[in-house]
Design an enzyme around this catalytic site. Sequence first.
Site, PDB file in Angstrom:
ATOM      1  N   HIS A  19      -4.810  55.941   7.079  1.00 13.82           N
ATOM      2  CA  HIS A  19      -3.469  55.372   7.290  1.00 13.82           C
ATOM      3  C   HIS A  19      -3.553  53.891   7.682  1.00 13.82           C
ATOM      4  O   HIS A  19      -2.897  53.036   7.076  1.00 13.82           O
ATOM      5  CB  HIS A  19      -2.744  56.162   8.382  1.00 13.82           C
ATOM      6  CG  HIS A  19      -1.356  55.672   8.651  1.00 13.82           C
ATOM      7  ND1 HIS A  19      -0.256  56.170   7.989  1.00 13.82           N
ATOM      8  CD2 HIS A  19      -0.889  54.712   9.494  1.00 13.82           C
ATOM      9  CE1 HIS A  19       0.832  55.548   8.420  1.00 13.82           C
ATOM     10  NE2 HIS A  19       0.471  54.652   9.330  1.00 13.82           N
ATOM     11  N   GLU A  20      -4.368  53.609   8.689  1.00 12.46           N
ATOM     12  CA  GLU A  20      -4.447  52.236   9.183  1.00 12.46           C
ATOM     13  C   GLU A  20      -5.114  51.307   8.178  1.00 12.46           C
ATOM     14  O   GLU A  20      -4.802  50.116   8.129  1.00 12.46           O
ATOM     15  CB  GLU A  20      -5.190  52.199  10.523  1.00 12.46           C
ATOM     16  CG  GLU A  20      -4.513  52.982  11.646  1.00 12.46           C
ATOM     17  CD  GLU A  20      -3.094  52.514  11.934  1.00 12.46           C
ATOM     18  OE1 GLU A  20      -2.753  51.361  11.597  1.00 12.46           O
ATOM     19  OE2 GLU A  20      -2.313  53.304  12.494  1.00 12.46           O
ATOM     20  N   HIS A  23      -2.500  49.688   5.967  1.00  5.88           N
ATOM     21  CA  HIS A  23      -1.883  48.507   6.586  1.00  5.88           C
ATOM     22  C   HIS A  23      -2.846  47.318   6.563  1.00  5.88           C
ATOM     23  O   HIS A  23      -2.460  46.191   6.245  1.00  5.88           O
ATOM     24  CB  HIS A  23      -1.505  48.819   8.040  1.00  5.88           C
ATOM     25  CG  HIS A  23      -0.435  49.860   8.191  1.00  5.88           C
ATOM     26  ND1 HIS A  23       0.746  49.824   7.485  1.00  5.88           N
ATOM     27  CD2 HIS A  23      -0.373  50.972   8.968  1.00  5.88           C
ATOM     28  CE1 HIS A  23       1.497  50.860   7.836  1.00  5.88           C
ATOM     29  NE2 HIS A  23       0.836  51.568   8.717  1.00  5.88           N
TER      30      HIS A  23
END
Length: 422
Positions: A19-20, A23
């Site tokens: 997920h990170e 980003h």
Amino acid sequence: MIITIIAFIIIFGILVLVHEYGHYFFAKRAGILVREFSIGMGPKIWWKRRHGTTYTIRILPLGGYVRMAGMDDDSDSLRPGLAVSLQLNDQGKVTTINASNQTTLFQGVPLRVVDFDLEKDLWISGYLSDDETEVKRYDVDHDATIIEKDGTEVRIAPLDVQFNSASLPARMMTNFAGAMNNFILSLVVFVIVGFMVAAIPTNSNRLGSVVDNSPAAKAGLKANDQITKINSTTVKNWDTMSSYISDQPGKKLQITYVRNGVTHHTSATTKKIVQNGQSYGQLGITEKTTTNFKARLGYGWHMFTYSATLIFTTLGHMFTRGFSLNDLGGPVAIYAGTSQATSLGVTGVLSFLAMLSINLGIVNLLPIPALDGGKLLLNICEAIIRRPIPEKFELAINLIGFAFLMLLMILVTWNDIQRYFM
């Protein structure tokens, strides 16, 4: 117990990392400085700085974050009156500001801070060796670092590399990328599972088998029967059938089925199953399976869309049936689910990981302040009004959202402890 804990840490770590990284990747592409990429929360246990980003592993494996320039404030580490030391280059510019008492700089210049600007004009001023007769001012290098109170060294955040300096489409993509990565992970893992299991469900309305002495067996149903209607609901696939049966705990169902080309009618009362505080209906039938290569390949997409539909259905039930904490699950529920998944072996753990990944992606896109969906909503508002959202308003909205999420997490965690351990 040990296996469950290890599996829990690995699952949580993979979810957060994927997920990170979404980003992180799109922030870097947009020219946004990623000051820190952290796996875990709380005190750090390892860190390394590379290409302008500080990578950290923190002690609590319950999350993580990508810390972008402009999304935090160096005033948390620096303030007037604070004693720091400075590392200077050959031109006399500051390359490192040490605001921590956990480390020292070789030949560092001692300074008691009077004022600073690490965003626009890039300077810091103060008293040398507590000599208050003269305020000394130093220029700060654009790529200088600051050693924060906990000993973590990160880049300073000049305006040109801050999040809000990127274009609106780039910021929107950066906000969306975390959930996007979770969707990709879920799909890939489901495809892998499709090639690991012995056989693939066909998602047809034809029965694979009927459990002995089950409601279905007592109603006369047999393997290979094709169910076409339950009550007034037309059945075309297993998903429709299983979902309908699950929603009818302890209820009598009128069933229409085809056997050897002949249509028959029967009735059966579902068995009521209570799990985690919720009731489900069960007939005692299994899905027909196949070992076809194409079916194995398509299994990933089918499970991905089925899982997404299931999550949206659950979210919808919160509004139509009333909100309940039992509809939500936090780290405790994930740990309990991990325990069940590990009992099913590697495929069970992978399927659980894929399900959690798509769940995390969808929940993060909900238009709630402090979540990625809330940030995207503000981006859309900015596009509509054609000017940036006032910084104070955005900060206030995110703080309210964060406080709400923290309160909700506490309530959900306590509810999970009661459900699973008390």
